[in-house]
Design an enzyme around this catalytic site. Structure first.
Site, mmCIF file in Angstrom:
data_model
loop_
_atom_site.group_PDB
_atom_site.id
_atom_site.type_symbol
_atom_site.label_atom_id
_atom_site.label_comp_id
_atom_site.label_asym_id
_atom_site.label_seq_id
_atom_site.Cartn_x
_atom_site.Cartn_y
_atom_site.Cartn_z
ATOM 1 N N ASN A 1 -58.371 -25.752 -51.413
ATOM 2 C CA ASN A 1 -58.924 -24.440 -50.858
ATOM 3 C C ASN A 1 -57.895 -23.194 -50.828
ATOM 4 O OD1 ASN A 1 -58.373 -23.134 -47.760
ATOM 5 N ND2 ASN A 1 -57.725 -25.289 -47.832
ATOM 6 N N PHE B 1 -58.154 -17.670 -44.548
ATOM 7 C CA PHE B 1 -58.033 -17.079 -42.843
ATOM 8 C C PHE B 1 -59.615 -16.187 -42.891
ATOM 9 C CE2 PHE B 1 -53.560 -17.664 -41.090
ATOM 10 C CZ PHE B 1 -53.765 -18.979 -41.119
ATOM 11 N N LYS C 1 -48.782 -26.255 -35.877
ATOM 12 C CA LYS C 1 -49.070 -26.714 -37.123
ATOM 13 C C LYS C 1 -48.234 -26.361 -38.341
ATOM 14 C CE LYS C 1 -53.080 -28.012 -39.781
ATOM 15 N NZ LYS C 1 -54.831 -28.143 -39.716
ATOM 16 N N ASN D 1 -50.356 -29.605 -42.262
ATOM 17 C CA ASN D 1 -51.327 -28.729 -43.147
ATOM 18 C C ASN D 1 -51.448 -29.098 -44.460
ATOM 19 O OD1 ASN D 1 -53.275 -26.495 -43.573
ATOM 20 N ND2 ASN D 1 -52.055 -25.206 -42.095
ATOM 21 N N ASN E 1 -52.169 -20.066 -47.792
ATOM 22 C CA ASN E 1 -53.142 -19.274 -48.363
ATOM 23 C C ASN E 1 -52.898 -17.616 -47.694
ATOM 24 O OD1 ASN E 1 -54.182 -21.190 -49.963
ATOM 25 N ND2 ASN E 1 -55.231 -21.838 -48.345
ATOM 26 N N THR E 2 -51.919 -17.348 -46.735
ATOM 27 C CA THR E 2 -51.600 -16.122 -46.386
ATOM 28 C C THR E 2 -50.151 -15.701 -46.634
ATOM 29 O OG1 THR E 2 -53.151 -16.382 -44.363
ATOM 30 C CG2 THR E 2 -51.433 -14.777 -44.204
ATOM 31 N N SER F 1 -50.339 -22.451 -43.189
ATOM 32 C CA SER F 1 -51.262 -22.326 -44.350
ATOM 33 C C SER F 1 -50.619 -21.675 -45.457
ATOM 34 C CB SER F 1 -52.381 -21.358 -43.843
ATOM 35 O OG SER F 1 -53.389 -20.980 -44.868
#
Length: 338
Positions: free
Chosen positions: A110, A114, A219, A248, A179-180, A177
């Site tokens: 994915n 967010f 996390k 994660n 993805n940021t 994450s």
């Protein structure tokens, strides 16, 4: 029943299927149709962070970002539910497509970014769930907006912490994450220590205001070196962090069968991340204070996989991708066999 539903869902776009299921869970959770997922599980309580969990199996953040399906997931027997990641302001996330099933590997990639309705909207959903009788353990996972500069990231986390503190049983700080852009920089050095110190100070202030101490957990990623994990553990000990979630999603693509989808950018979850997650848990357990709990997540698709995480040093576990592939029965299987 779930295998039949999954067969149909897996023929659809992954994100569309996700939205369809969440919509159904929300709509029918308080109707007789909830019998399709409602489960009665044995009580196997665990007490950590001053909280008593009905059982040690939780739902990981990311599945119910906006906290719209708390009742439905509690009906499945989860010992705790974590919602989010939520940011101060609503944001659409990354362009679609951004969610991919690697069915040969029972994995998911994915790059959602967010996507969420913002912390105010999440607070409304949690308040509604509490008002309607939900009294289970709830974690709220918070992050920063994509457009927020790294230098201002603490302000984003503090805004979210202020909003959710009175409603959460624990708050998760997501700094892992992939993805940021720049988010994982907060796992290291002065950036990590400054962020943790600021959060702990606000936690102390809020606990005075509300007369309630809400634990803060962090996390972290599975892609850290041994030295980085040890350094983070030392920071958690020094700053008085209340718990760690490990881990994660990963950026690694080692050993995947689905090489076509392996080229997609984003975080990989499911069995391919299992060993990396377990490695991080073992290292953390060796270097964290004995009383500091670990929530193990990553590749838990069976009771045996959950036991592996607990044997490595986790106190609780969470499922996400395994739940997508196996459905509510996975929760029951794990709890019954622990």
């Amino acid at each position: 029943m779930y295998s039949v539903i999954r067969s149909w869902l897996f023929k659809q776009d992954a994100e569309r299927s996700h939205d369809l299921i969440l919509g159904a869970l929300r709509r029918f959770s308080r109707t007789p149709l909830s019998l399709f997922w409602r489960q009665r599980l044995p009580s196997k309580p665990v007490t950590v962070m001053g909280l008593t969990f009905d059982n040690p199996v939780g739902l990981a953040a990311g599945l119910d970002k906006n906290a719209r399906c708390i009742h439905a997931f509690s009906q499945m027997g989860f010992g705790f539910i974590e919602v989010g990641t939520v940011t101060p302001r609503p944001q659409p996330g990354n362009p679609k497509p951004r969610l991919f099933r690697l069915t040969a590997d029972e994995a998911i990639i994915n790059r959602m970014g967010f996507n969420n309705d913002g912390v105010e909207a999440l607070v409304e959903q949690v308040q509604a769930a509490r008002a309607k009788g939900f009294n289970g353990v709830l974690g709220i996972n918070i992050g920063k907006n994509k457009t927020t500069e790294e230098a201002d990231a603490l302000d984003d986390y503090l805004q979210c912490l202020d909003k959710v503190y009175a409603l959460a049983d624990y708050v998760t700080i997501n700094i892992s994450s992939p993805n940021t852009p720049g988010l994982r920089n907060f796992q290291h050095g002065d950036a990590l220590n400054s962020l943790l110190a600021g959060l702990k100070q606000r936690q102390s202030e809020l606990s005075e205001v509300h007369g309630n101490y809400v634990p803060i957990v962090v996390k972290i990623a599975p892609d850290l070196s041994d030295e980085e994990v040890i350094t983070m553990a030392e920071a958690f000990n020094q700053q008085g962090i209340d718990g760690v979630i490990a881990t994660n999603t990963t950026l690694s693509r080692d050993g995947l069968q689905d090489q076509k989808l392996a080229q997609e950018a984003g975080g990989l979850s499911g069995p391919p991340v299992k060993s990396a997650s377990t490695r991080v848990i073992k290292l953390l357990r060796q270097h964290l204070r004995d009383e500091l709990p670990i929530i193990g997540v990553g590749g838990i698709d069976s009771a045996a996989a959950a036991k592996e995480k607990l044997a490595a040093g986790a106190n609780l576990v969470q499922v996400y991708t395994g739940f997508i592939y196996h459905g509510p029965k996975l929760v029951k299987e794990i709890v019954e066999q622990l």
